[in-house]
Each structure stands twice: as C-alpha cells, then as structure tokens.
Design a protein around this motif. Structure first.
Motif: not given
Ligand SMILES: NC(=O)c1ccc[n+]([C@@H]2O[C@H](COP(=O)([O-])OP(=O)(O)OC[C@H]3O[C@@H](n4cnc5c(N)ncnc54)[C@H](O)[C@@H]3O)[C@@H](O)[C@H]2O)c1
Length: 282
Positions: A59-69
């Motif tokens: 969709k043209g935006r920046r994203a980051a994934y963090v493994h987090a409980d």
C-alpha cells in the motif's frame, strides 16, 4: 529517507499494532497504511507478521515486524523503540494482541475451535466451567489480555510523553467487557479490566493531549471468531442477539480504529465504541 508523507487521514503518522499478524490487528495495519501511516507490527507469529508487513508495503507505506510477546515488559519496550528508531516516533497504538482461552492458538484456529467444542461437550454445565476453572488458565488469559494491554499502553505512553507527541491509544476490549454472557470467565474479566484501564489511562494522560479509547467488538470473523463457529449451536444463539444478524468483519473494526486514531475523534477520550451489529440495544 523513506517515503513522503502522502495523503490520507493518518498521513505522516506512525502506528504500532500489537497482535498485528492476524485478524483485527492486521486489518488495522492495512487500513492505517491506506490512510498514510507507517506501521510497526508486533506479534509472536513471525511468518504471519512478515506477511502483514508485505501487505502494508504494497500500500506504499513503510513497515517493520518485531517478534514481541505482549505480556513481556522488555518486549513492549523493544517494540516502541523500533518505532522511534526506524520511523521517528509513535502517534498511534492499537493493542489487538489477545487470546480467547489459555490454550487458544491464533495460528491454529481449527484446532482451537475443535478443542473448545470438546470442552463444551465434556463440560456443558456453565457453573462447573466457572467453579472448576484452573488458576493457570485464568492467569494465562489475564497475563496476555490485561497485563499485556497495560504493558503496551505504558510503554507507548512513555514514548509519547518523552517525545511530546499528542498520540492516540486504542485498546481492543470486547462486548464481553460489559456483559457476562458474551465470553468465558477469564476472557470477560480480562476485557472488563481493559475497559477500566482505558478509562484510567484516559484520565491521567489527557492533560498531555494523549487520548485513550477502547473498541469493544461483537462477534467478528477472524481466527478467534472461528472458535465461536466451532461451539455447538453457539453461532446461532449469539447471532440471535445481533440485530444485523451476522458476524462483523475485521475491516469494520479497523474502520472504528481509524476514526479513533485520527483527528476526526479529537474530542473523544475514555470512550468505548462497539462495532457489534447492535448487540447493545437492550
Ligand atoms: N474475533 C472476535 O469475535 C473478537 C471480539 C471481541 C474482541 N476481540 C479481540 O480482538 C483482538 C484481536 O483478536 P482477533 O479476533 O483478531 O483474533 P486473532 O487470533 O485473529 O488475532 C490475535 C492476534 O494476537 C496475537 N497474540 C496472541 N497472543 C499474543 C501474545 N502473547 N503476544 C503478542 N501477540 C499475541 C496472535 O498471534 C494473533 O495474531 C483480541 O484482543 C480479541 O480478544 C475479538
């Protein structure tokens, strides 16, 4: 330096979504991205979380994934730090991480639904289900749903206060927060706690311009919603209390979250919106 601010109701904003790998959390990530936000996705299901990132980037935006409980204080700190380090801050938090029961698995909805149906067959008596509820099961649900929400709200509030951001915090409660017939005991109590936490945080953070609101969805078609489908007769019984006569979609909940995230709700705080098809009409 990444993308421009672009257009949209959340142009230039940074959103953090716990439980962003699936269901309501993922729908929020995608909806917010459509409105111009960059997104940090926090979850424990890495493959699905990374998939959400791809959907946001599409969709043209920046994203980051963090493994987090969600129930870990340090994981919550790490998530907020990622938002600050990668995207320059945090404007919106959605706390969608949650479980229906202690053994609910977001990545195995069919198995969770089968297990729930078996429990219901083996123990059809609601009195017994309450009086025999194991402490460890109670504790697990409270840890993720209530303590997890508290830790995410705290960590986001700290970051917003440090940066002087007038942010919007959105907790995901449930109709079960206000009605004992809408969920299992630990789940309902955890969501009632989320609702009080929301009101409490709204009062104390309001003077800093940080708004805190809840969404209390009704029955929504997600992996968690599959559990309802798996329980004998439950879908029909529950839908009998829903004037619109159907389950809602995750996107319909995300639309409510979008309203609370942006300026259109600038005078809302300490409120709970109910996308529930009319469950609360009595
Ligand atoms: N589906 C419904 O009918 C419904 C109704 C009312 C409220 N809710 C609430 O909405 C929220 C989202 O649920 P959903 O329906 O999208 O279910 P879902 O299972 O599709 O999504 C929940 C997400 O939370 C994640 N999660 C679970 N435990 C976690 C933990 N310890 N740390 C981090 N992430 C964790 C899961 O991996 C999953 O990605 C939950 O809080 C749920 O209680 C759902």
């Amino acid at each position: 330096m990444g993308l421009g601010q672009g257009d949209g109701l959340l142009a230039g904003k940074v959103a953090v979504v716990t439980g962003g790998a699936n269901g309501i959390g993922r729908a929020c990530c995608e909806r917010f991205a459509e409105e111009g936000a960059d997104v940090v996705v926090a979850d424990i299901l890495d493959e699905r979380g990374i998939d959400t990132i791809a959907a946001v980037e599409k969709k043209g935006r920046r994203a980051a994934y963090v493994h987090a409980d969600a129930s870990s204080p340090t994981d919550n700190e790490t998530v907020m730090q990622h938002a600050v380090d990668l995207f320059g801050g945090i404007d919106v938090l959605v706390t969608a991480a949650g479980i229906a029961t202690a053994d609910y698995r977001g990545d195995r909805p069919e198995a969770s639904a089968r297990r729930a149906a078996r429990h219901a067959r083996e123990q059809p008596d609601a009195m017994r289900r309450f009086s025999d509820l194991r402490l460890s099961d109670w504790q697990k649900v409270l840890d993720v749903n209530l303590t997890g929400t508290m830790l995410s709200v705290q960590a986001a509030a700290r970051a917003m206060l440090d940066l002087g951001r007038r942010g919007s915090i959105i907790t995901i409660a449930s109709i079960a927060a206000k009605h004992p017939a809408a969920g299992a005991p630990a789940y309902s109590v955890s969501k009632a706690g989320v609702w009080m936490l929301t009101k409490y945080a709204a009062r104390v953070l309001g003077p800093a311009g940080i708004r805190v609101n809840a969404i209390g969805p009704g029955f929504i078609e997600t992996n968690m919603g599959e559990m309802i489908r798996g329980l004998p007769d439950l879908e029909e019984r529950l839908l009998a209390d829903v004037p619109l006569g159907r389950m809602g979609t995750a996107r319909e909940v995300a639309d409510a979250a979008l309203f609370l995230a942006g300026q259109q709700s600038s005078y809302f705080t300490g409120e709970m919106l109910h996308p529930d098809g009319g469950f609360y009409t009595d």
